[in-house]
Structures are given as C-alpha cells and as structure tokens.
Design an enzyme around this catalytic site. Structure first.
Site, PDB file in Angstrom:
ATOM      1  N   GLN A   1      -2.647 -12.572   7.624  1.00 45.37           N
ATOM      2  CA  GLN A   1      -2.877 -12.256   6.210  1.00 45.37           C
ATOM      3  C   GLN A   1      -2.164 -13.274   5.323  1.00 45.37           C
ATOM      4  OE1 GLN A   1      -2.638  -8.141   4.531  1.00 45.37           O
ATOM      5  NE2 GLN A   1      -0.594  -8.761   3.945  1.00 45.37           N
TER       6      GLN A   1
ATOM      7  N   LEU B   1       6.640   3.101   1.557  1.00 49.11           N
ATOM      8  CA  LEU B   1       7.568   1.969   1.666  1.00 49.11           C
ATOM      9  C   LEU B   1       8.688   2.246   2.668  1.00 49.11           C
ATOM     10  CD1 LEU B   1       7.901   0.930  -2.082  1.00 49.11           C
ATOM     11  CD2 LEU B   1       6.191   0.226  -0.395  1.00 49.11           C
ATOM     12  N   HIS B   2       9.008   1.199   3.439  1.00 45.76           N
ATOM     13  CA  HIS B   2      10.122   1.263   4.386  1.00 45.76           C
ATOM     14  C   HIS B   2      10.967   0.013   4.176  1.00 45.76           C
ATOM     15  CE1 HIS B   2       7.685  -1.625   6.524  1.00 45.76           C
ATOM     16  NE2 HIS B   2       6.693  -0.754   6.625  1.00 45.76           N
TER      17      HIS B   2
ATOM     18  N   GLN C   1     -10.335  -2.602   2.288  1.00 45.04           N
ATOM     19  CA  GLN C   1      -9.859  -3.257   3.510  1.00 45.04           C
ATOM     20  C   GLN C   1      -9.825  -2.299   4.706  1.00 45.04           C
ATOM     21  OE1 GLN C   1      -6.002  -4.212   1.561  1.00 45.04           O
ATOM     22  NE2 GLN C   1      -5.083  -3.652   3.503  1.00 45.04           N
TER      23      GLN C   1
ATOM     24  N   MET D   1       0.844  -1.200   0.000  1.00 47.87           N
ATOM     25  CA  MET D   1       0.000   0.000   0.000  1.00 47.87           C
ATOM     26  C   MET D   1       0.882   1.255   0.000  1.00 47.87           C
ATOM     27  SD  MET D   1      -3.432  -0.842   2.032  1.00 47.87           S
ATOM     28  CE  MET D   1      -2.826  -0.516   3.673  1.00 47.87           C
TER      29      MET D   1
ATOM     30  N   VAL E   1      11.045  -7.106   9.605  1.00 48.96           N
ATOM     31  CA  VAL E   1      12.168  -6.168   9.749  1.00 48.96           C
ATOM     32  C   VAL E   1      11.811  -5.194  10.876  1.00 48.96           C
ATOM     33  CG1 VAL E   1      13.543  -4.393   8.601  1.00 48.96           C
ATOM     34  CG2 VAL E   1      12.784  -6.405   7.329  1.00 48.96           C
TER      35      VAL E   1
ATOM     36  N   HIS F   1       9.266  -3.368   3.504  1.00 46.25           N
ATOM     37  CA  HIS F   1       8.830  -3.593   2.122  1.00 46.25           C
ATOM     38  C   HIS F   1      10.017  -3.885   1.209  1.00 46.25           C
ATOM     39  CE1 HIS F   1       5.591  -0.735   3.606  1.00 46.25           C
ATOM     40  NE2 HIS F   1       4.855  -1.730   3.163  1.00 46.25           N
TER      41      HIS F   1
ATOM     42  N   SER G   1       4.276   1.309   8.089  1.00 41.09           N
ATOM     43  CA  SER G   1       3.972   2.633   7.518  1.00 41.09           C
ATOM     44  C   SER G   1       3.267   3.488   8.564  1.00 41.09           C
ATOM     45  CB  SER G   1       3.082   2.479   6.292  1.00 41.09           C
ATOM     46  OG  SER G   1       3.682   1.598   5.375  1.00 41.09           O
ATOM     47  N   ARG G   2       2.521   2.855   9.468  1.00 39.89           N
ATOM     48  CA  ARG G   2       1.759   3.608  10.474  1.00 39.89           C
ATOM     49  C   ARG G   2       2.646   4.146  11.604  1.00 39.89           C
ATOM     50  NH1 ARG G   2      -2.560  -0.334   9.096  1.00 39.89           N
ATOM     51  NH2 ARG G   2      -4.257   0.914   8.258  1.00 39.89           N
TER      52      ARG G   2
HETATM   53  P1  AMP Z   1       1.424  -2.976   3.509  1.00 42.18           P
HETATM   54  O1  AMP Z   1       1.965  -1.916   2.610  1.00 42.18           O
HETATM   55  O2  AMP Z   1       1.349  -2.569   4.940  1.00 42.18           O
HETATM   56  O3  AMP Z   1       0.141  -3.568   2.977  1.00 42.18           O
HETATM   57  O4  AMP Z   1       2.479  -4.158   3.488  1.00 42.18           O
HETATM   58  C1  AMP Z   1       2.900  -4.737   2.281  1.00 42.18           C
HETATM   59  C2  AMP Z   1       3.712  -5.960   2.586  1.00 42.18           C
HETATM   60  O5  AMP Z   1       4.852  -5.600   3.372  1.00 42.18           O
HETATM   61  C3  AMP Z   1       2.944  -7.012   3.422  1.00 42.18           C
HETATM   62  O6  AMP Z   1       3.256  -8.300   2.916  1.00 42.18           O
HETATM   63  C4  AMP Z   1       3.498  -6.803   4.796  1.00 42.18           C
HETATM   64  O7  AMP Z   1       3.431  -7.967   5.600  1.00 42.18           O
HETATM   65  C5  AMP Z   1       4.939  -6.445   4.490  1.00 42.18           C
HETATM   66  N1  AMP Z   1       5.549  -5.733   5.619  1.00 42.18           N
HETATM   67  C6  AMP Z   1       5.097  -4.624   6.251  1.00 42.18           C
HETATM   68  N2  AMP Z   1       5.904  -4.298   7.286  1.00 42.18           N
HETATM   69  C7  AMP Z   1       6.896  -5.231   7.318  1.00 42.18           C
HETATM   70  C8  AMP Z   1       8.030  -5.457   8.153  1.00 42.18           C
HETATM   71  N3  AMP Z   1       8.320  -4.656   9.175  1.00 42.18           N
HETATM   72  N4  AMP Z   1       8.818  -6.523   7.893  1.00 42.18           N
HETATM   73  C9  AMP Z   1       8.535  -7.356   6.858  1.00 42.18           C
HETATM   74  N5  AMP Z   1       7.480  -7.195   6.014  1.00 42.18           N
HETATM   75  C10 AMP Z   1       6.668  -6.150   6.246  1.00 42.18           C
END
Ligand code: AMP
Length: 303
Positions: free
Chosen positions: A173, A53-54, A81, A50, A196, A57, A206-207
């Site tokens: 998920q 990105l960090h 969602q 979404m 991570v 991601h 992201s939050r």
């Molecule tokens: P999101 O953008 O929050 O929907 O996340 C996209 C993908 O990044 C999902 O598969 C998340 O599980 C993964 N993700 C988010 N935060 C982390 C993290 N800290 N470590 C590993 N994967 C992550």
C-alpha cells in the site's frame, strides 16, 4: 474528563496547544479548521486510518507530530476497498476509544466523515494501477488497492497535508500510494513508519481482535516464519523457493491457510526467484479461521 471538541470556527490559532482534538464530521468543517492552521504558518501532518486504533496507529500519529505542527487523523472505514465477501460490516468501530487514543498520542484534528461525504452519488472516475498491484495483496484482494488509492486521493485533496505517515505493515500500500503522490504531483512528503508488534512478534492489527484465544496463540507463527526466511537470506541463500515451500508447510501444519508467502522486489513488487543485491520484501498473508493476517520484512542482502 473533557469530551472531544467539535469544529467551531474562529479559535483555531490556539488549537495546536490544546490536548483535546477537534472533531470534524464534514469536509467543510475540516477545510475551515485546517486552513486556519495553515494560515497560522503550521505544517500539516496526516495519518489516514480506518479506526479501531492500536499502538501501530498511535506510533504513526506520534511520528507525524514530531515532523509537523498540526496532525490530522482520519477515521473512515472505506467501503470501496472491501470485497463483497470481506468484513466491511463487521470491521471494528469504536469512535470514543479512538478519540481518546488520538488525544493521548497528540493529534489535534480528527476527521470522521460519513460515507455520503466521501462518496456523494455515482462515481464516474477510477484509477487503474499498473504492475504494482499484480501480486501480494493486489492479487488476492481484487479491487482492494483501487479502493485505497481512490480514498487516499480524495483524503489528500480534502486535507492537503504537507506530510502523510503510513505503516510498513501495509508495505505494498505504501509503495502504491508513494508512487501515486509522485506521479500525480501531489505535494505531500510520504513517510513510512516501522511495524509495531506485540511482545511475541505478532504485528498489531485491528483484525487481531477477531482472533480466538487459541488463534492468538498460533498467530505469531507468521512472524517466526518470516524471521526464519530472513535469516537464511542474510546467510546467503540465493534461490529461496525451497525455503519458502518448507515454511508454507510448517505454517499449514500449525493451522494457517496460506494466501501468499514469498520474496518480492521492494521497488517493483514483482516476485523474485533469485536474490540479487536489490532490497527485498519478504511478505506473507495467511488466514486463521476467517481472520486474515499480513506481515512483512525488508531485507537488504549483503551481496
Ligand atoms: P488501517 O486502519 O488498518 O487502514 O491502518 C492505518 C495505518 O496504520 C496504515 O498506514 C497502516 O499501515 C498502519 N498500521 C496498521 N498496523 C500497524 C502496525 N502494527 N505498525 C505500524 N503501522 C501500522
């Protein structure tokens, strides 16, 4: 510095070696670009996100890169969602920085569809999820996983990847999507990547950008509680209720509001009152002010 390339047709055979990702805004563009990659014999990896990105991601993008030839990253804040009182409108959107992150981590194609592309007109179909969404985030965010399944199913149909990478951060998920791919015979290899974390243990999210300085200081408390419970489970605690009750009190004392904290079967996502030798998911969701944080650990009891 070169900006992102846009989808134009006919030069895709070189794309895998070009550092700047191709940005596709429509399903048609994306299909043309991905088909050309496939026709050139390349395996397609996919990382749905979404945005905002960090390093969590980008770790998924790197894993996809190691396991396939061409990596597609989607950036789409999926409206279906989010609950009516959740943060869809305020969710961080930062496309330019995201494209840079995609480029630096080796994505070749970035898909940034509009809401109208993904949800044209009225939707007549939905998928229901049995059992796997009864607890954890499925219980506290009604409809959340239906939205996730809906969008990832669409994205799989659009991208048709050979492999997709998701984070363990959202373990429930992953389990639901893995099962979806299996039950609906979607020919995609599902890969789960480790969480991570920041140096103090806080799972990157992201939050986290919503947290005040003081909340950010407190935030790793969830990780510490999970570690504490994990250690006791590994030491042989077989009925975790008191341990969990105690950690909930600790967290409340620090200023967290508890959504859930507990021990679940890593397979069925059902709560476990007594530990056996099956793999466990130790998971928590908390709120600091308006910001919801989740984290988890997988535990394999020594038996
Ligand atoms: P999101 O953008 O929050 O929907 O996340 C996209 C993908 O990044 C999902 O598969 C998340 O599980 C993964 N993700 C988010 N935060 C982390 C993290 N800290 N470590 C590993 N994967 C992550």
């Amino acid at each position: 510095m070169a900006g992102p390339a846009h989808a134009d047709h006919g030069e895709s055979s070189e794309r895998s070696s070009v550092a700047t990702p191709v940005v596709c805004r429509s399903i048609g563009e994306l299909r043309t670009v991905v088909n050309a990659e496939r026709m050139a014999g390349r395996r397609i990896g996919f990382v749905p996100t979404m945005g905002a990105l960090h390093e969590g991601h980008t770790s998924l993008i790197r894993i996809a890169n190691e396991m396939t030839d061409t990596v597609v990253v989607s950036i789409f804040v999926n409206p279906t969602q989010f609950g009516p009182t959740e943060d869809f409108d305020t969710y961080p959107r930062q496309l330019d920085t995201d494209l840079e992150a995609c480029r630096n981590s080796g994505a070749q194609i970035v898909f940034t569809p509009t809401k109208e592309q993904i949800y044209p007109g009225t939707s007549f179909f939905s998928m229901t999820i049995q059992h796997l969404a009864d607890h954890l985030c499925g219980a506290s965010r009604p409809g959340f996983f239906n939205g996730v399944v809906q969008v990832v199913n669409k994205l799989f149909n659009i991208v048709q990847p050979d492999l997709a990478v998701f984070g363990q951060k959202d373990y429930q998920q992953f389990r639901i999507l893995e099962r979806m791919a299996e039950e609906f015979h979607q020919p995609v290899q599902m890969v789960m990547a480790p969480i991570v974390r920041a140096n103090d243990g806080l799972a990157l999210s992201s939050r986290n950008a919503y947290l005040s300085r003081e909340q950010r200081r407190i935030a790793p408390g969830l990780y510490r509680s999970l570690r504490f419970i994990q250690q006791h489970l590994l030491d042989g605690v077989s009925v975790p209720a008191r341990l969990i009750g105690h950690q909930k009190e600790e967290l409340r004392g620090k200023g967290f509001e508890i959504d859930y904290l507990g021990v679940y079967s890593a397979q069925t996502m059902q709560p476990l009152e007594r530990i056996s030798d099956e793999e466990l998911l130790l998971a928590g969701a908390v709120k600091l002010g308006d910001t919801r944080l989740i984290d988890n650990m997988l535990v394999k009891p020594s038996g």
